[in-house]
Design an enzyme around this catalytic site. Structure first.
Site, PDB file in Angstrom:
ATOM      1  N   LYS A   1       0.886  -1.172   0.000  1.00 13.27           N
ATOM      2  CA  LYS A   1       0.000   0.000   0.000  1.00 13.27           C
ATOM      3  C   LYS A   1       0.924   1.223   0.000  1.00 13.27           C
ATOM      4  CE  LYS A   1      -1.862   3.071   1.892  1.00 13.27           C
ATOM      5  NZ  LYS A   1      -1.559   4.458   1.459  1.00 13.27           N
TER       6      LYS A   1
ATOM      7  N   GLU B   1       9.588   1.731  11.114  1.00 13.19           N
ATOM      8  CA  GLU B   1      10.631   2.717  10.791  1.00 13.19           C
ATOM      9  C   GLU B   1       9.944   4.074  10.831  1.00 13.19           C
ATOM     10  OE1 GLU B   1      13.633   1.725  10.326  1.00 13.19           O
ATOM     11  OE2 GLU B   1      13.645  -0.245   9.383  1.00 13.19           O
TER      12      GLU B   1
ATOM     13  N   CYS C   1      14.116  11.150   6.772  1.00 10.78           N
ATOM     14  CA  CYS C   1      13.891  10.741   8.165  1.00 10.78           C
ATOM     15  C   CYS C   1      15.156  10.894   9.005  1.00 10.78           C
ATOM     16  CB  CYS C   1      13.374   9.315   8.226  1.00 10.78           C
ATOM     17  SG  CYS C   1      14.448   8.150   7.385  1.00 10.78           S
TER      18      CYS C   1
ATOM     19  N   GLU D   1       9.499  16.852  14.749  1.00 10.83           N
ATOM     20  CA  GLU D   1       9.991  16.596  13.387  1.00 10.83           C
ATOM     21  C   GLU D   1       9.269  17.544  12.424  1.00 10.83           C
ATOM     22  OE1 GLU D   1       8.813  12.947  11.334  1.00 10.83           O
ATOM     23  OE2 GLU D   1      10.886  12.697  10.679  1.00 10.83           O
TER      24      GLU D   1
HETATM   25  P1  NAD Z   1       2.405   8.700   7.183  1.00  6.23           P
HETATM   26  O1  NAD Z   1       2.536   7.981   8.472  1.00  6.23           O
HETATM   27  O2  NAD Z   1       1.431   9.808   7.094  1.00  6.23           O
HETATM   28  O3  NAD Z   1       2.009   7.694   6.005  1.00  6.23           O
HETATM   29  C1  NAD Z   1       2.805   6.584   5.684  1.00  6.23           C
HETATM   30  C2  NAD Z   1       1.942   5.510   5.069  1.00  6.23           C
HETATM   31  O4  NAD Z   1       1.024   5.038   6.047  1.00  6.23           O
HETATM   32  C3  NAD Z   1       1.095   5.990   3.885  1.00  6.23           C
HETATM   33  O5  NAD Z   1       1.064   4.964   2.908  1.00  6.23           O
HETATM   34  C4  NAD Z   1      -0.271   6.181   4.513  1.00  6.23           C
HETATM   35  O6  NAD Z   1      -1.342   6.061   3.597  1.00  6.23           O
HETATM   36  C5  NAD Z   1      -0.293   5.038   5.517  1.00  6.23           C
HETATM   37  N1  NAD Z   1      -1.234   5.207   6.635  1.00  6.23           N
HETATM   38  C6  NAD Z   1      -1.648   6.353   7.225  1.00  6.23           C
HETATM   39  N2  NAD Z   1      -2.522   6.073   8.219  1.00  6.23           N
HETATM   40  C7  NAD Z   1      -2.635   4.722   8.280  1.00  6.23           C
HETATM   41  C8  NAD Z   1      -3.380   3.827   9.109  1.00  6.23           C
HETATM   42  N3  NAD Z   1      -4.163   4.257  10.089  1.00  6.23           N
HETATM   43  N4  NAD Z   1      -3.258   2.502   8.883  1.00  6.23           N
HETATM   44  C9  NAD Z   1      -2.448   2.044   7.902  1.00  6.23           C
HETATM   45  N5  NAD Z   1      -1.739   2.839   7.082  1.00  6.23           N
HETATM   46  C10 NAD Z   1      -1.818   4.170   7.272  1.00  6.23           C
HETATM   47  O7  NAD Z   1       3.882   9.179   6.818  1.00  6.23           O
HETATM   48  P2  NAD Z   1       4.314  10.114   5.619  1.00  6.23           P
HETATM   49  O8  NAD Z   1       3.870  11.501   5.953  1.00  6.23           O
HETATM   50  O9  NAD Z   1       3.915   9.471   4.342  1.00  6.23           O
HETATM   51  O10 NAD Z   1       5.908  10.000   5.709  1.00  6.23           O
HETATM   52  C11 NAD Z   1       6.723  10.857   6.446  1.00  6.23           C
HETATM   53  C12 NAD Z   1       7.150  10.196   7.745  1.00  6.23           C
HETATM   54  O11 NAD Z   1       7.860   8.992   7.492  1.00  6.23           O
HETATM   55  C13 NAD Z   1       8.116  11.054   8.550  1.00  6.23           C
HETATM   56  O12 NAD Z   1       7.752  11.021   9.901  1.00  6.23           O
HETATM   57  C14 NAD Z   1       9.461  10.360   8.372  1.00  6.23           C
HETATM   58  O13 NAD Z   1      10.406  10.566   9.389  1.00  6.23           O
HETATM   59  C15 NAD Z   1       9.035   8.928   8.290  1.00  6.23           C
HETATM   60  N6  NAD Z   1      10.068   8.128   7.645  1.00  6.23           N
HETATM   61  C16 NAD Z   1      10.793   7.270   8.416  1.00  6.23           C
HETATM   62  C17 NAD Z   1      11.813   6.512   7.839  1.00  6.23           C
HETATM   63  C18 NAD Z   1      12.619   5.551   8.664  1.00  6.23           C
HETATM   64  O14 NAD Z   1      13.181   4.643   8.079  1.00  6.23           O
HETATM   65  N7  NAD Z   1      12.674   5.691   9.962  1.00  6.23           N
HETATM   66  C19 NAD Z   1      12.074   6.629   6.475  1.00  6.23           C
HETATM   67  C20 NAD Z   1      11.313   7.514   5.733  1.00  6.23           C
HETATM   68  C21 NAD Z   1      10.294   8.247   6.329  1.00  6.23           C
END
Ligand code: NAD
Length: 504
Positions: A180, A255, A289, A387
């Site tokens: 997804k 992550e 991240c 963040e």
């Molecule tokens: P997000 O959490 O908003 O969304 C990530 C994914 O989760 C999307 O596909 C979204 O549709 C899905 N999602 C959202 N709500 C959900 C739910 N209730 N159930 C299941 N899936 C759901 O994150 P984002 O805004 O897309 O990404 C940015 C974030 O990702 C930042 O906080 C960044 O630090 C983090 N990030 C972490 C790493 C790491 O390896 N630690 C790497 C890249 C990004």
């Protein structure tokens, strides 16, 4: 530059590109001008169910799990080769969709191919069990088995790289997959489906359902036939996913977000440190991240280093992500742009000095935030704790080793850390005192694929990468084989014997 046609993006289920059951779709927006790029099929629980059924059938009855490792790896290597062949288109689509500069998305496309090659090698050479000789009685040995249907949920920052980072080990170890992808960046996920289709993987082994987190994402997390969820995204989303996966007892890997410190001591190679911290927070538009979004400077170099930072910030080339000279592009989405700008306003209210680079007037339709320094911050400020996930760096002076360690750790996140000093003992001491999953001494974030990746505290649970991915994507089974004449308790035997003798 060659441009590529972008049509409607469909789900990829059971080897076919299909519309959603509800027939709904959503618009995908270009961050450079906020115009619609294309339509994307919107998935819900019914679509997730179809994808999971296809993946389960492919796992239970299909050839994927039973084929020889060599044969399975041929598919994995074919995917890697096709990614390389299509690298230019992948980089173009990624930049168009996310606003990431094309010079950076090109590197990620080749890294994505490496992810598949790497796991093809790792599975053959390192997915090995252990064996124990237990006196003369037993041989115990362990084997690694795929788990079943893997649910993979990915974010919009570096989408293609992060998707392949999960898809490669999940498939190489023999699982089947439902991905997804993030709703704000569907294009390269779709390209991955096209590549996997062309590579000829058996039907149902790899599936994609597009859509929103609260609907498609949550249905995947709650589905009883999905055995594990690998998630990359925000900390709050990760917490929600852990809760929602509890009833079906899924294995999860998290992550999550970060607010990583870079610490520069006066004795460091300051030229290199400058290059590294500027790159570390402004590359990937600051949507990284592991960005060094908190910079701690030893007081004696604070003023001179800040002057150098200001020069760099003013010179960063902000522009069209499809232009190869662009260093900083627009943020992914208007909503995220507003969030980042709001943090800059908060910084002003909190008393930070805000110093920003320039965004040309011609870019006013895009989600541009200038590269920004938040100067004279203290660690307790909201902008030093939360963040921001944009091209914004909080700069904080420090005087002693103890003070900087305390400040570096006084944050809820623990993803990465960077320390700059030429004092070997100090460098090791500092990084070992920092609560982070990963740390670099005298380097920016450079990562060999063999090492573990992940964070501590609110930055995540578990590690992926290298052979650490095997721990997550496989189940270890132990097999005990008797090879001698070991003792087996004889319950019931002696009593029966006594009864028989009493009756006689
Ligand atoms: P997000 O959490 O908003 O969304 C990530 C994914 O989760 C999307 O596909 C979204 O549709 C899905 N999602 C959202 N709500 C959900 C739910 N209730 N159930 C299941 N899936 C759901 O994150 P984002 O805004 O897309 O990404 C940015 C974030 O990702 C930042 O906080 C960044 O630090 C983090 N990030 C972490 C790493 C790491 O390896 N630690 C790497 C890249 C990004």
């Amino acid at each position: 530059m060659t441009t590529y046609k972008v049509g409607k993006v469909l789900h990829y289920i059971n080897g076919k590109f299909v519309e959603g059951v509800a027939g709904k779709s959503f618009e995908n927006i270009n961050p450079f001008n906020n115009e619609v790029i294309n339509e994307v099929a919107e998935g819900f629980a019914e679509d997730i169910d179809l994808a999971v059924k296809a993946a389960k059938k492919a796992f239970d009855d299909g050839p994927w799990g039973t084929m020889s490792v060599d044969e399975r790896m041929k598919y994995i290597l074919r995917i890697a080769a096709l990614i390389e062949e299509n690298a230019e288109e992948i980089a173009y689509l990624e930049s168009l969709d996310t606003g990431l500069p094309i010079s950076q998305t090109k590197k990620q496309a080749s890294r994505a191919a490496e992810n598949f090659r790497f796991y093809a090698q790792m599975v053959k050479s390192r997915m090995v069990g252990e064996a124990y000789k237990v006196d003369g009685d037993f041989i115990n040995y362990t084997i690694y088995k795929p788990i079943g249907v893997a649910g993979l949920i990915t974010p919009w920052n570096t989408p293609f790289m992060l998707e392949t980072w999960k898809v490669a080990p999940a498939l190489a170890t023999g699982n089947t997959v439902v991905l997804k992808p993030a709703e704000w960046s569907p294009l390269t996920a779709n390209k991955l489906a096209e590549i996997i289709h062309e590579a000829g993987l058996p039907e149902g082994v790899f599936n994609i359902v597009h859509g929103f987190g609260e609907t498609a994402g949550e249905s995947l997390v709650r589905h009883s036939d999905v055995r594990l969820i690998s998630f990359t995204g925000e900390t709050t989303t990760g917490a929600e996913i852990i809760k929602n996966s509890a009833d079906t007892l899924k294995k999860t890997s998290m992550e999550l977000g970060g607010k990583s410190p870079a610490i520069i001591f006066a004795d460091a190679d300051l030229e290199k440190a400058l290059d590294a911290v500027v790159w570390g927070v402004f590359s990937l538009n600051g949507e990284r991240c592991t960005a060094n979004s908190r910079l701690f400077l030893e007081k004696s170099i604070y003023d001179s280093f800040v002057e150098r930072l200001k020069e760099r910030v003013q010179n960063i080339s902000v522009g069209d992500p499809l232009d190869s000279s662009t260093e900083l592009g627009p943020l992914i989405h208007k909503k995220h742009w507003e969030t980042v700008l709001n943090y800059i306003e908060i910084a002003k209210k909190e008393g930070a000095e805000v110093f920003s680079g320039n965004v040309p007037q011609s870019l006013k339709n895009g989600n541009f935030v200038p590269p920004t320094l938040l100067l004279n911050c203290h660690n307790g400020m909201k902008v030093a704790q939360e963040e921001i996930f944009g091209p914004v760096m909080a700069v904080i002076p420090f005087e002693t080793e103890e003070e900087v360690i305390k400040m570096a750790n006084d944050v809820k996140y623990g993803l990465a850390a960077y320390v700059w000093t030429n004092n070997l003992k100090l460098g090791h001491r500092i990084v070992q005192s920092i609560e982070s999953g990963m740390a670099w001494v005298n380097s920016q974030n450079v990562r060999d694929l063999r090492i573990p990746f992940g964070g501590t505290k609110y930055s995540g649970i578990g590690r992926e990468g290298g052979h650490y991915s095997f721990d997550f994507y496989t189940e270890v089974q132990v097999i005990h084989v008797a090879i001698g004449d070991h003792h087996i308790p004889q319950f019931g035997k002696s009593k029966k014997a006594e009864t028989i003798s009493a009756q006689q």
